[in-house]
Design an enzyme around this catalytic site. Sequence first.
Site, short mmCIF file in Angstrom:
data_model
loop_
_atom_site.label_atom_id
_atom_site.label_comp_id
_atom_site.label_asym_id
_atom_site.label_seq_id
_atom_site.Cartn_x
_atom_site.Cartn_y
_atom_site.Cartn_z
N CYS A 1 -69.92 15.20 8.40
CA CYS A 1 -70.52 15.75 7.18
C CYS A 1 -71.98 15.58 6.94
O CYS A 1 -72.72 16.21 7.62
CB CYS A 1 -69.73 15.31 6.05
SG CYS A 1 -68.08 15.30 6.67
N CYS B 1 -73.60 30.95 16.52
CA CYS B 1 -72.16 30.98 16.77
C CYS B 1 -71.54 32.02 15.81
O CYS B 1 -71.92 32.09 14.64
CB CYS B 1 -71.59 29.59 16.47
SG CYS B 1 -69.79 29.54 16.39
S1 SF4 Z 1 -70.17 30.28 12.75
FE1 SF4 Z 1 -69.16 28.95 14.26
S2 SF4 Z 1 -69.65 26.86 13.62
FE2 SF4 Z 1 -70.13 28.20 11.88
S3 SF4 Z 1 -68.29 28.22 10.62
FE3 SF4 Z 1 -68.10 29.96 12.03
S4 SF4 Z 1 -66.97 29.16 13.81
FE4 SF4 Z 1 -67.71 27.41 12.64
#
Ligand code: SF4
Length: 404
Positions: A5, A379
């Site tokens: 966190c 991501c």
């Molecule tokens: S973009 Fe990737 S790291 Fe961010 S919440 Fe979505 S899956 Fe998780």
Amino acid sequence: MKEHCGVLAIYSMASRPVAERIVKGLAALQHRGQESWGIAVPGEPILKGLGLIGQGADANAKKILSFTSDRGIGHVRYSTRGRTTLENAHPLDIRGEFAIAQNGTIANTEDLESVVEKEFPILGSTTDTCALTALQADFVRDIQPGELVSLSKDGLKITRFADSPRHYHCPFEYTYFGHPSSKIDDHYVYDARRKLGRVLARKYPFKADVVIPVPDSARPAALGYSEESGIPMEEGLMKDRYRRKGSLRSFIEPTAKSREEIVREIITIKPVVDGKDVIVVDDSIVRGTSSRNIVQSLREAGAKKVYMVVTFPPIRHPCYMGIDFPTREELLANKADGQTLNIADLNKKVASEIGVDGLGYNDINGLSEGIGLGKDEMCFACVTGEYLGLKKDPVLRTREEMKA
Ligand code: SF4
């Protein structure tokens, strides 16, 4: 290891006690975790508590002021795995030899025992720098993927322990999780949210009388939408800060019941919405429960048409990198239409699920444009289902397994 966190480390080159400053820094990081807090300094048992750091520090003020160490670490927890218990609060005591405070999810714990010495990938570098501001500390630079930074009386030592060819920044940090005052890898969260609002205004030029944010994280995005569209922004929804849960964040609460309690304590300002067509700006739709409740309360307050625009694209897959997105079955975008990647169709289906007259999800291109990071730097696993940063397919778990 479990859970994660807001983390903070302080080393005083002037050999001054640091515990009080750790408390101050953790208070500034409270938006990253509300379930528990902890402080570890050498020579003292780790001090931990459930709930908010402010209440815990008040109750333990005498003890904290007695800590004389010139170094220490602190943590505020938001759980993605493991229950909300004192035992799961960080920092963790490792055989009395050292303490660890961690942010993130280790997705491949099953494999790690056998490979940890060969490979230990870090998925991205993210620094929510508002704690530095609270401590009047200088920001030097972000930690790069694959770097280990050590602090000692000799200063900073950087060790590269793994090759990491690219970043996998989490865009959710920019849309929701990070503090608006934070700068993450050279991009201010506030600026990103405001630009995301502008992007949404161009994509979805709804006609309405007023733009209102879902407090608090969507405020800069609502401002951006208002600036781009020329529709005035007003505060049509307010958190009731005088009630026990009024200042908390709903998404990072560990149970559906506690999240709903917080949403119930968002109050509609009737004169802002009564008799008007309203555009609501939110950061994300996860389960859809909060959105439904907010839309219903706006209608009860007299809103005629209600539109919603969302800065994060449709979330169809769980996150295994540190954000507590639930299992696929609980995600509204997946339930509404798990197969299609056509946002226009999905907008219609989710609009009918949450009861709005029109809905506009952002997409990956819009997210990249608003944040100012390339698509190959972020991501998108929860949007696309491709867990590229993990370098392996995750083990899909149930909510009970994640929280066990
Ligand atoms: S973009 Fe990737 S790291 Fe961010 S919440 Fe979505 S899956 Fe998780």
